[in-house]
Design a protein around this motif. Structure first.
Motif, PDB file in Angstrom:
ATOM      1  N   ALA A  55       5.880  -9.615   8.115  1.00 46.68           N
ATOM      2  CA  ALA A  55       5.287  -9.754   9.445  1.00 46.68           C
ATOM      3  C   ALA A  55       4.058  -8.867   9.588  1.00 46.68           C
ATOM      4  O   ALA A  55       3.032  -9.288  10.152  1.00 46.68           O
ATOM      5  CB  ALA A  55       6.320  -9.408  10.514  1.00 46.68           C
ATOM      6  N   ALA A  56       4.123  -7.652   9.078  1.00 47.75           N
ATOM      7  CA  ALA A  56       2.978  -6.741   9.165  1.00 47.75           C
ATOM      8  C   ALA A  56       1.789  -7.273   8.381  1.00 47.75           C
ATOM      9  O   ALA A  56       0.637  -7.129   8.805  1.00 47.75           O
ATOM     10  CB  ALA A  56       3.378  -5.358   8.656  1.00 47.75           C
ATOM     11  N   ALA A  57       2.050  -7.893   7.236  1.00 46.18           N
ATOM     12  CA  ALA A  57       0.962  -8.475   6.445  1.00 46.18           C
ATOM     13  C   ALA A  57       0.268  -9.592   7.213  1.00 46.18           C
ATOM     14  O   ALA A  57      -0.963  -9.683   7.244  1.00 46.18           O
ATOM     15  CB  ALA A  57       1.511  -8.996   5.121  1.00 46.18           C
ATOM     16  N   TYR A  90      -0.648  -6.362   1.627  1.00 46.92           N
ATOM     17  CA  TYR A  90      -0.356  -5.286   2.568  1.00 46.92           C
ATOM     18  C   TYR A  90       0.597  -4.314   1.885  1.00 46.92           C
ATOM     19  O   TYR A  90       1.706  -4.692   1.482  1.00 46.92           O
ATOM     20  CB  TYR A  90       0.283  -5.857   3.833  1.00 46.92           C
ATOM     21  CG  TYR A  90       0.681  -4.835   4.869  1.00 46.92           C
ATOM     22  CD1 TYR A  90      -0.230  -4.392   5.818  1.00 46.92           C
ATOM     23  CD2 TYR A  90       1.973  -4.318   4.908  1.00 46.92           C
ATOM     24  CE1 TYR A  90       0.139  -3.464   6.785  1.00 46.92           C
ATOM     25  CE2 TYR A  90       2.343  -3.391   5.863  1.00 46.92           C
ATOM     26  CZ  TYR A  90       1.425  -2.969   6.798  1.00 46.92           C
ATOM     27  OH  TYR A  90       1.791  -2.042   7.742  1.00 46.92           O
ATOM     28  N   LEU A  91       0.174  -3.076   1.720  1.00 44.03           N
ATOM     29  CA  LEU A  91       0.981  -2.046   1.065  1.00 44.03           C
ATOM     30  C   LEU A  91       1.596  -1.156   2.118  1.00 44.03           C
ATOM     31  O   LEU A  91       0.900  -0.415   2.819  1.00 44.03           O
ATOM     32  CB  LEU A  91       0.103  -1.222   0.116  1.00 44.03           C
ATOM     33  CG  LEU A  91       0.787  -0.073  -0.622  1.00 44.03           C
ATOM     34  CD1 LEU A  91       1.905  -0.587  -1.524  1.00 44.03           C
ATOM     35  CD2 LEU A  91      -0.230   0.726  -1.430  1.00 44.03           C
ATOM     36  N   ASN A  92       2.916  -1.242   2.261  1.00 45.19           N
ATOM     37  CA  ASN A  92       3.621  -0.491   3.292  1.00 45.19           C
ATOM     38  C   ASN A  92       4.142   0.830   2.724  1.00 45.19           C
ATOM     39  O   ASN A  92       5.134   0.871   1.995  1.00 45.19           O
ATOM     40  CB  ASN A  92       4.792  -1.315   3.827  1.00 45.19           C
ATOM     41  CG  ASN A  92       5.367  -0.732   5.098  1.00 45.19           C
ATOM     42  OD1 ASN A  92       4.794  -0.875   6.173  1.00 45.19           O
ATOM     43  ND2 ASN A  92       6.514  -0.074   4.985  1.00 45.19           N
ATOM     44  N   LEU A  93       3.447   1.915   3.053  1.00 45.38           N
ATOM     45  CA  LEU A  93       3.854   3.255   2.647  1.00 45.38           C
ATOM     46  C   LEU A  93       4.632   3.881   3.808  1.00 45.38           C
ATOM     47  O   LEU A  93       4.054   4.450   4.729  1.00 45.38           O
ATOM     48  CB  LEU A  93       2.637   4.119   2.320  1.00 45.38           C
ATOM     49  CG  LEU A  93       1.802   3.735   1.100  1.00 45.38           C
ATOM     50  CD1 LEU A  93       0.599   4.656   0.980  1.00 45.38           C
ATOM     51  CD2 LEU A  93       2.633   3.791  -0.172  1.00 45.38           C
ATOM     52  N   GLY A  94       5.936   3.736   3.770  1.00 48.21           N
ATOM     53  CA  GLY A  94       6.775   4.304   4.809  1.00 48.21           C
ATOM     54  C   GLY A  94       7.863   5.144   4.191  1.00 48.21           C
ATOM     55  O   GLY A  94       7.654   5.777   3.153  1.00 48.21           O
ATOM     56  N   THR A  95       9.037   5.141   4.812  1.00 53.11           N
ATOM     57  CA  THR A  95      10.170   5.822   4.203  1.00 53.11           C
ATOM     58  C   THR A  95      10.430   5.258   2.817  1.00 53.11           C
ATOM     59  O   THR A  95      10.733   5.975   1.871  1.00 53.11           O
ATOM     60  CB  THR A  95      11.422   5.665   5.077  1.00 53.11           C
ATOM     61  OG1 THR A  95      11.138   6.201   6.377  1.00 53.11           O
ATOM     62  CG2 THR A  95      12.603   6.394   4.474  1.00 53.11           C
ATOM     63  N   VAL A 137      -6.705  -5.035  -0.031  1.00 55.59           N
ATOM     64  CA  VAL A 137      -5.410  -4.362   0.018  1.00 55.59           C
ATOM     65  C   VAL A 137      -5.410  -3.459   1.249  1.00 55.59           C
ATOM     66  O   VAL A 137      -6.222  -2.543   1.347  1.00 55.59           O
ATOM     67  CB  VAL A 137      -5.134  -3.523  -1.247  1.00 55.59           C
ATOM     68  CG1 VAL A 137      -3.783  -2.805  -1.120  1.00 55.59           C
ATOM     69  CG2 VAL A 137      -5.159  -4.390  -2.493  1.00 55.59           C
ATOM     70  N   ILE A 138      -4.527  -3.750   2.185  1.00 57.98           N
ATOM     71  CA  ILE A 138      -4.410  -2.950   3.405  1.00 57.98           C
ATOM     72  C   ILE A 138      -3.293  -1.934   3.222  1.00 57.98           C
ATOM     73  O   ILE A 138      -2.172  -2.302   2.878  1.00 57.98           O
ATOM     74  CB  ILE A 138      -4.081  -3.837   4.615  1.00 57.98           C
ATOM     75  CG1 ILE A 138      -5.100  -4.953   4.772  1.00 57.98           C
ATOM     76  CG2 ILE A 138      -4.005  -2.995   5.890  1.00 57.98           C
ATOM     77  CD1 ILE A 138      -4.675  -6.010   5.783  1.00 57.98           C
ATOM     78  N   VAL A 139      -3.583  -0.684   3.450  1.00 62.39           N
ATOM     79  CA  VAL A 139      -2.566   0.364   3.381  1.00 62.39           C
ATOM     80  C   VAL A 139      -2.017   0.587   4.781  1.00 62.39           C
ATOM     81  O   VAL A 139      -2.747   0.954   5.710  1.00 62.39           O
ATOM     82  CB  VAL A 139      -3.137   1.674   2.818  1.00 62.39           C
ATOM     83  CG1 VAL A 139      -2.067   2.768   2.806  1.00 62.39           C
ATOM     84  CG2 VAL A 139      -3.679   1.450   1.403  1.00 62.39           C
ATOM     85  N   GLY A 140      -0.715   0.311   4.951  1.00 63.18           N
ATOM     86  CA  GLY A 140      -0.058   0.485   6.236  1.00 63.18           C
ATOM     87  C   GLY A 140       1.188   1.334   6.088  1.00 63.18           C
ATOM     88  O   GLY A 140       1.351   2.065   5.109  1.00 63.18           O
TER      89      GLY A 140
END
Length: 305
Positions: free
Chosen positions: A115-117, A132-137, A242-245
Motif C-alpha cells: 500500500a505504501a508503494a 519502495y524500500l521500507n526501513l522500519g522495525t 527507489v523510494i526510501v520510506g
C-alpha cells in the motif's frame, strides 16, 4: 456527492492513520488514533477512525465509496484475511468481512508496504517502475509498475529482509541467518546500539553529534545495509526510482546522503555499477507523508468485498 470519497487506512502496531480521497486522488480529510491490539481491537480501531472521517467530512459512513486497509502480516486478498500480524496481536482475522458488516461498505485489504508503494508513487508523481524500500522495525520492499502493484504468486514479493546474504550470519527471527533485516532495520539498529533503547532512531543523530562513537558506527552499518538494499533492488528489478520510506526515513537528509555516498563509492570500484547510476535513483519519502493510507484507498478500487 455520495459515494465519491474513498477511505484508506494504515493499521500499524501503535497507531492507525486514515485518509479520505476524492475522485482525483487528493486527500480531503485525515485522522490518526492509537491502534487497539487483538482481532476485536483492530476491528474496533478501524470502525472508530472511519467514524472520525465521517465526522470531518460531514457525511454518514454509508456515503463513502469504499475502504482500503493496509496492514502488516500475510494478506489473503481473495478472502479478505490477514494472518500472522503479530505486532498487532493478530493470528488470523477476516478483517474485510467484519469491517464490511460493521460499516456496510466494500472493503479491500493489502499488505502495508505494498500500500505504501502505491501511495508513494501516486503522491510523488512517479511513473514507470518504482521500488519502495521500507526501513522500519523490519525490512521489506514494495514494487509498482505504472501504478500497478506487483504482489507475486503467494503475496511475498518484496520480502527482501529475509534474503540471507550477510556474511556475518546474525540470527534472524525468521529462522535463517544473515538476513538483510539483521543489517538494515530498526531491530538491527537496536542490536548495533543498545544504548538507544527501544526507539534508537529517535536518538541516533543527536548521539552522533554528541560524539558517541558506537552510535556513529551503528549509523554507518545502517547506511551500508540500506545502500545494499538499493543495489539489490536495482539489480533485480531495475526500477526508475527507489523510494526510501518507513520509520527510519525520519533520519532525513543524512540517511539519504549516506546511502548515496555508499552507492557512489561502489560505483568508483565497478564500471558496471557506475553505469547503473544508482545514487540518482534514490529519493526519500516525506516525513509527513500518508503514503500507506493513500495507497490502500487507491487499491480499494481494484478489489472490493
Amino acid at each position: 456527492m455520495n459515494g465519491t470519497l474513498r477511505i484508506g487506512m494504515d493499521i500499524g502496531g501503535t497507531k492507525t492513520e486514515a485518509v479520505a480521497l476524492d475522485r482525483e486522488g487528493r486527500v480531503v480529510a485525515g485522522a490518526r488514533i492509537p491502534t487497539e491490539a487483538g482481532a476485536d481491537g483492530v476491528v474496533s480501531t478501524a470502525e472508530r477512525v472511519i467514524a472520525r472521517l465521517a465526522e470531518q467530512t460531514g457525511r454518514r459512513t454509508a456515503e463513502f465509496a469504499s475502504v482500503g486497509v493496509g496492514i502488516p502480516g500475510r494478506i489473503d486478498r481473495e478472502r479478505g484475511e490477514v494472518h500472522n500480524a503479530y505486532n498487532i496481536g493478530v493470528e488470523r482475522l477476516p478483517l474485510a468481512r467484519r469491517l464490511a458488516e460493521a460499516t456496510g461498505l466494500p472493503v479491500a485489504l493489502d499488505n502495508d508496504v505494498t500500500a505504501a508503494a502505491i501511495g508513494a508513487a501516486h503522491l510523488m508523481g512517479l511513473d514507470g517502475v518504482v521500488a519502495y524500500l521500507n526501513l522500519g522495525t523490519g525490512l521489506a520492499a514494495g514494487l509498482v509498475i505504472d501504478g500497478t502493484p506487483i504482489r507475486g504468486a503467494h503475496g511475498v514479493t518484496g520480502e527482501i529482509g529475509h534474503l540471507p546474504v550477510d556474511p556475518l550470519e546474525r540470527p534472524c527471527p525468521c529462522g535463517q541467518r544473515g538476513c538483510l533485516e539483521t543489517v538494515a532495520s530498526g531491530s538491527a539498529l537496536k542490536r548495533y546500539w543498545p544504548a538507544g533503547g527501544d526507539h534508537p532512531g529517535r536518538l541516533l543523530l543527536a548521539a552522533i553529534d554528541a560524539g558517541d562513537a558506537e552510535a556513529e558506527h551503528a549509523f554507518e552499518q545502517l547506511v551500508r545495509g540500506a545502500a545494499s538494499c538499493v543495489r539489490l533492488l536495482a539489480l533485480t528489478l531495475d526500477p526508475h526510482t527507489v523510494i526510501v520510506g518507513g520509520g527510519l526515513r525520519l533520519l532525513g537528509p543524512r540517511l539519504l546522503d549516506g546511502i548515496r555516498t555508499a552507492l557512489d563509492s561502489w560505483a568508483t570500484q565497478s564500471p558496471f555499477i557506475d553505469m547503473l547510476e544508482l545514487s540518482g535513483r534514490v529519493q526519500l519519502l516525506a516525513a509527513d507523508s500518508s503514503a500507506a493510507a493513500v495507497g490502500a484507498a487507491l487499491a480499494s478500487e481494484g478489489r472490493r468485498r
